[in-house]
Write a protein that holds these residues in place. Sequence first.
Motif, PDB file in Angstrom:
ATOM      1  N   VAL A 150      -0.437  -7.416 -10.295  1.00  0.00           N
ATOM      2  CA  VAL A 150      -1.520  -8.222  -9.720  1.00  0.00           C
ATOM      3  C   VAL A 150      -1.765  -7.829  -8.267  1.00  0.00           C
ATOM      4  CG1 VAL A 150      -2.204 -10.561  -9.056  1.00  0.00           C
ATOM      5  CG2 VAL A 150      -1.125 -10.158 -11.272  1.00  0.00           C
ATOM      6  N   PHE A 151      -0.703  -7.440  -7.577  1.00  0.00           N
ATOM      7  CA  PHE A 151      -0.833  -7.113  -6.161  1.00  0.00           C
ATOM      8  C   PHE A 151      -1.448  -5.732  -5.927  1.00  0.00           C
ATOM      9  CE2 PHE A 151       2.507 -10.327  -6.271  1.00  0.00           C
ATOM     10  CZ  PHE A 151       2.089 -11.178  -5.268  1.00  0.00           C
ATOM     11  N   LEU A 152      -1.663  -4.967  -7.005  1.00  0.00           N
ATOM     12  CA  LEU A 152      -2.256  -3.646  -6.845  1.00  0.00           C
ATOM     13  C   LEU A 152      -3.702  -3.715  -6.365  1.00  0.00           C
ATOM     14  CD1 LEU A 152      -0.820  -1.848 -10.024  1.00  0.00           C
ATOM     15  CD2 LEU A 152      -0.134  -1.512  -7.641  1.00  0.00           C
ATOM     16  N   VAL A 153      -4.331  -4.877  -6.558  1.00  0.00           N
ATOM     17  CA  VAL A 153      -5.709  -5.034  -6.099  1.00  0.00           C
ATOM     18  C   VAL A 153      -5.767  -5.465  -4.633  1.00  0.00           C
ATOM     19  CG1 VAL A 153      -6.020  -7.479  -6.644  1.00  0.00           C
ATOM     20  CG2 VAL A 153      -7.963  -5.927  -6.837  1.00  0.00           C
ATOM     21  N   VAL A 154      -4.651  -5.879  -4.069  1.00  0.00           N
ATOM     22  CA  VAL A 154      -4.637  -6.398  -2.700  1.00  0.00           C
ATOM     23  C   VAL A 154      -5.071  -5.359  -1.664  1.00  0.00           C
ATOM     24  CG1 VAL A 154      -3.160  -7.336  -0.876  1.00  0.00           C
ATOM     25  CG2 VAL A 154      -2.948  -8.186  -3.224  1.00  0.00           C
ATOM     26  N   PRO A 155      -4.543  -4.113  -1.684  1.00  0.00           N
ATOM     27  CA  PRO A 155      -4.996  -3.142  -0.678  1.00  0.00           C
ATOM     28  C   PRO A 155      -6.500  -2.901  -0.734  1.00  0.00           C
ATOM     29  CG  PRO A 155      -3.052  -2.332  -1.823  1.00  0.00           C
ATOM     30  CD  PRO A 155      -3.513  -3.531  -2.568  1.00  0.00           C
ATOM     31  N   GLN A 156      -7.047  -2.859  -1.939  1.00  0.00           N
ATOM     32  CA  GLN A 156      -8.484  -2.633  -2.089  1.00  0.00           C
ATOM     33  C   GLN A 156      -9.289  -3.791  -1.491  1.00  0.00           C
ATOM     34  OE1 GLN A 156     -10.353   0.031  -3.350  1.00  0.00           O
ATOM     35  NE2 GLN A 156     -11.925  -1.218  -2.405  1.00  0.00           N
ATOM     36  N   ILE A 157      -8.821  -5.014  -1.727  1.00  0.00           N
ATOM     37  CA  ILE A 157      -9.514  -6.180  -1.173  1.00  0.00           C
ATOM     38  C   ILE A 157      -9.431  -6.171   0.349  1.00  0.00           C
ATOM     39  CG2 ILE A 157      -9.499  -8.704  -1.046  1.00  0.00           C
ATOM     40  CD1 ILE A 157      -8.500  -8.730  -3.932  1.00  0.00           C
ATOM     41  N   VAL A 180       2.988  -9.914   6.747  1.00  0.00           N
ATOM     42  CA  VAL A 180       4.127  -8.986   6.695  1.00  0.00           C
ATOM     43  C   VAL A 180       4.489  -8.679   5.249  1.00  0.00           C
ATOM     44  CG1 VAL A 180       6.582  -8.721   7.223  1.00  0.00           C
ATOM     45  CG2 VAL A 180       5.021  -9.692   8.935  1.00  0.00           C
ATOM     46  N   PHE A 181       4.445  -9.709   4.384  1.00  0.00           N
ATOM     47  CA  PHE A 181       4.752  -9.501   2.966  1.00  0.00           C
ATOM     48  C   PHE A 181       3.759  -8.539   2.319  1.00  0.00           C
ATOM     49  CE2 PHE A 181       3.788 -10.772  -1.446  1.00  0.00           C
ATOM     50  CZ  PHE A 181       5.006 -10.473  -2.041  1.00  0.00           C
ATOM     51  N   ILE A 182       2.470  -8.765   2.546  1.00  0.00           N
ATOM     52  CA  ILE A 182       1.445  -7.901   1.946  1.00  0.00           C
ATOM     53  C   ILE A 182       1.542  -6.489   2.491  1.00  0.00           C
ATOM     54  CG2 ILE A 182      -1.043  -7.461   1.859  1.00  0.00           C
ATOM     55  CD1 ILE A 182      -1.497 -10.409   1.567  1.00  0.00           C
ATOM     56  N   PHE A 183       1.736  -6.368   3.793  1.00  0.00           N
ATOM     57  CA  PHE A 183       1.863  -5.038   4.391  1.00  0.00           C
ATOM     58  C   PHE A 183       3.038  -4.273   3.784  1.00  0.00           C
ATOM     59  CE2 PHE A 183       3.904  -2.295   7.573  1.00  0.00           C
ATOM     60  CZ  PHE A 183       2.868  -1.414   7.838  1.00  0.00           C
ATOM     61  N   GLY A 184       4.195  -4.918   3.742  1.00  0.00           N
ATOM     62  CA  GLY A 184       5.380  -4.254   3.196  1.00  0.00           C
ATOM     63  C   GLY A 184       5.248  -3.932   1.726  1.00  0.00           C
ATOM     64  N   LEU A 185       4.714  -4.889   0.941  1.00  0.00           N
ATOM     65  CA  LEU A 185       4.603  -4.693  -0.501  1.00  0.00           C
ATOM     66  C   LEU A 185       3.607  -3.598  -0.840  1.00  0.00           C
ATOM     67  CD1 LEU A 185       5.275  -5.587  -3.404  1.00  0.00           C
ATOM     68  CD2 LEU A 185       3.406  -7.241  -3.218  1.00  0.00           C
ATOM     69  N   THR A 186       2.410  -3.680  -0.259  1.00  0.00           N
ATOM     70  CA  THR A 186       1.372  -2.711  -0.609  1.00  0.00           C
ATOM     71  C   THR A 186       1.738  -1.306  -0.139  1.00  0.00           C
ATOM     72  OG1 THR A 186       0.164  -3.304   1.403  1.00  0.00           O
ATOM     73  CG2 THR A 186      -0.479  -4.407  -0.628  1.00  0.00           C
ATOM     74  N   SER A 232       4.823  -0.113   0.314  1.00  0.00           N
ATOM     75  CA  SER A 232       5.917   0.386  -0.524  1.00  0.00           C
ATOM     76  C   SER A 232       5.420   0.741  -1.920  1.00  0.00           C
ATOM     77  CB  SER A 232       7.037  -0.649  -0.605  1.00  0.00           C
ATOM     78  OG  SER A 232       6.576  -1.872  -1.176  1.00  0.00           O
ATOM     79  N   GLN A 233       4.493  -0.054  -2.471  1.00  0.00           N
ATOM     80  CA  GLN A 233       3.915   0.276  -3.774  1.00  0.00           C
ATOM     81  C   GLN A 233       3.199   1.620  -3.725  1.00  0.00           C
ATOM     82  OE1 GLN A 233       1.492  -3.242  -4.673  1.00  0.00           O
ATOM     83  NE2 GLN A 233       2.780  -3.660  -6.424  1.00  0.00           N
ATOM     84  N   SER A 234       2.473   1.844  -2.654  1.00  0.00           N
ATOM     85  CA  SER A 234       1.751   3.101  -2.504  1.00  0.00           C
ATOM     86  C   SER A 234       2.709   4.279  -2.423  1.00  0.00           C
ATOM     87  CB  SER A 234       0.879   3.052  -1.246  1.00  0.00           C
ATOM     88  OG  SER A 234       0.247   4.289  -1.015  1.00  0.00           O
ATOM     89  N   ILE A 235       3.776   4.128  -1.642  1.00  0.00           N
ATOM     90  CA  ILE A 235       4.753   5.212  -1.497  1.00  0.00           C
ATOM     91  C   ILE A 235       5.460   5.482  -2.816  1.00  0.00           C
ATOM     92  CG2 ILE A 235       6.906   5.880  -0.365  1.00  0.00           C
ATOM     93  CD1 ILE A 235       5.943   4.299   2.093  1.00  0.00           C
ATOM     94  N   MET A 236       5.868   4.426  -3.524  1.00  0.00           N
ATOM     95  CA  MET A 236       6.546   4.593  -4.808  1.00  0.00           C
ATOM     96  C   MET A 236       5.641   5.260  -5.832  1.00  0.00           C
ATOM     97  SD  MET A 236       8.512   0.906  -4.982  1.00  0.00           S
ATOM     98  CE  MET A 236       8.979   1.133  -6.693  1.00  0.00           C
ATOM     99  N   LYS A 237       4.353   4.894  -5.829  1.00  0.00           N
ATOM    100  CA  LYS A 237       3.416   5.509  -6.760  1.00  0.00           C
ATOM    101  C   LYS A 237       3.254   6.998  -6.449  1.00  0.00           C
ATOM    102  CE  LYS A 237      -0.318   3.219  -7.715  1.00  0.00           C
ATOM    103  NZ  LYS A 237      -1.682   2.639  -7.620  1.00  0.00           N
ATOM    104  N   ILE A 292      -3.079   2.927   1.350  1.00  0.00           N
ATOM    105  CA  ILE A 292      -2.435   2.985   2.664  1.00  0.00           C
ATOM    106  C   ILE A 292      -3.294   2.274   3.698  1.00  0.00           C
ATOM    107  CG2 ILE A 292      -1.646   4.529   4.496  1.00  0.00           C
ATOM    108  CD1 ILE A 292      -1.002   6.583   2.324  1.00  0.00           C
ATOM    109  N   ILE A 293      -4.608   2.527   3.661  1.00  0.00           N
ATOM    110  CA  ILE A 293      -5.512   1.864   4.602  1.00  0.00           C
ATOM    111  C   ILE A 293      -5.447   0.351   4.414  1.00  0.00           C
ATOM    112  CG2 ILE A 293      -7.902   1.653   5.383  1.00  0.00           C
ATOM    113  CD1 ILE A 293      -8.389   4.437   4.168  1.00  0.00           C
ATOM    114  N   GLY A 294      -5.445  -0.080   3.140  1.00  0.00           N
ATOM    115  CA  GLY A 294      -5.408  -1.509   2.844  1.00  0.00           C
ATOM    116  C   GLY A 294      -4.188  -2.187   3.424  1.00  0.00           C
ATOM    117  N   ALA A 295      -3.058  -1.491   3.432  1.00  0.00           N
ATOM    118  CA  ALA A 295      -1.840  -2.058   4.005  1.00  0.00           C
ATOM    119  C   ALA A 295      -2.019  -2.338   5.493  1.00  0.00           C
ATOM    120  CB  ALA A 295      -0.663  -1.116   3.767  1.00  0.00           C
ATOM    121  N   PHE A 296      -2.627  -1.396   6.205  1.00  0.00           N
ATOM    122  CA  PHE A 296      -2.826  -1.581   7.644  1.00  0.00           C
ATOM    123  C   PHE A 296      -3.982  -2.538   7.935  1.00  0.00           C
ATOM    124  CE2 PHE A 296      -0.197   2.177   7.682  1.00  0.00           C
ATOM    125  CZ  PHE A 296       0.587   1.984   8.808  1.00  0.00           C
ATOM    126  N   ASP A 297      -4.970  -2.601   7.044  1.00  0.00           N
ATOM    127  CA  ASP A 297      -6.045  -3.579   7.222  1.00  0.00           C
ATOM    128  C   ASP A 297      -5.511  -5.000   7.070  1.00  0.00           C
ATOM    129  OD1 ASP A 297      -7.971  -1.748   7.773  1.00  0.00           O
ATOM    130  OD2 ASP A 297      -8.832  -1.689   5.764  1.00  0.00           O
TER     131      ASP A 297
END
Length: 460
Positions: free
Chosen positions: A230-237, A432-438, A440-445, A382-387
């Motif tokens: 579900v959180f995979l859509v967060v960076p895009q949003i 902080v949670f969204i930044f770290g999660l998104t 890390s998800q991007s790096i793992m992918k 990656i951009i979404g994490a920093f946004d």
Amino acid sequence: MSCEINHCATKYLANGLNELKPLAVCSSSQDSTAEKKGSGWFVSAFLVVNSTLGAGLLNFPMAYHQAGGVLAAVIVQSVLMVFVVIGIFIMSYCSDTKGSNTYQDVVLSICGPKAQLACAISIAISCFYTCVTYLILISDQWELIFLNVSYDHYCYSNPFYMSRAFITSVTSIAFILPLCFPKRIDFLNYVSIVGVIGILYVVGLINIKYFLPHDNQGIIATRPHSLIDVFLVVPQICFSYECHVSMIPIYSCMAKRNMREFSKTVTLAMILCVLIYTVTATLGYLQFGETITNDILLSFNPTADVMVAVVLVAVKTYTTYPVFCFLGKSAFDTVWGMCWKMSPEEILHREKTRRVITTLVWFTLTLLLSIFIPNIGVAIEIIGAFDAVFIFVFPGLCLLKTMQNRIETGEKQPKTVHVLKGIAIAFLIVGVFIFGLTLSQSIMKDIRGVKRDSSIFTCR
């Protein structure tokens, strides 16, 4: 940093980190009658929409697929929109307390130079990966052109001059690099209208094609495979709705600068943005299902109407890259000056040499990354994490510091102050949670490997 660089940076930072849009930023000196007059809430709403709608629209349908379908994505989007809107009002409120006119000024005036340094670093990284995204988009558009012009020759002969690496490098060096060296970028102001037309055309194209006869080419997801998906859509949003950097200059230019008028602006702007993004992403995803590509234009048969969209997006991309390069370099200059504790005179010294070197290094690195990164989804994550930092962390810090300053005065404060302090802490935790999660998800992918975009119309 020179006055000219400061002027342009302020002007274009007001356009956010999604698109290049012409926008006049008010100055404290109020040099002209137009600046004194300001804009009304209705006009300001469309400035916000203009700065919010961007290249993220092309990747939004894929985000719906990754999140587990339309329902899951819309629920996550609805929850995040609450934070997005509250974050906008937080930064606007904080800008009123100090009379600040830009996002960075708010952070500096309330949280101090260290927070401003972190803000500048975040802007630089966001701009850098946005440039990478635009170069990947250029590769996608050229692929669609080659598929339309000479499918057999492109797919079966594999000529080097049609390869993504070659065509992206040559055209970028020819059309983008020369535009990145000037000290000012005002000359790109009017060309940006092509980008606006391109985005609106893409919106219309996707929505109209859904109602025309078409084959459903893949399974439509109805639920996520796991809760984490579900959180995979967060960076895009975050990437698509990050307008907080542009909001402060727009707010400062309103004829009636007050929260009541600004609430009308935010309400209308967010309703329009949510409708456009949600409807386009939903209809785009339902057309292709699991075969959707990160750049939705690659999913369509390259017919004449699609090629018009391709050309418009390509022109927009070539003319928008220099703006983000400029913004990134401006942020880098801020970081450089603060790290070395340079005076304004020292920063001006050898400015031209530093600008040329920074431009060449910036362009080279983004070009290399765009060649090796397989699709725009990787960069957007990656951009979404920093946004998320602009949407959650800095608003949370500014509000927390503002409320804490009031509490430390020793005067009895209303309960509202303590409630707002709690909201600020919640923003920081979520951010902080969204930044770290998104991130890390991007790096793992990326470690697992990401495939290049391909649809039934691309080469097999």
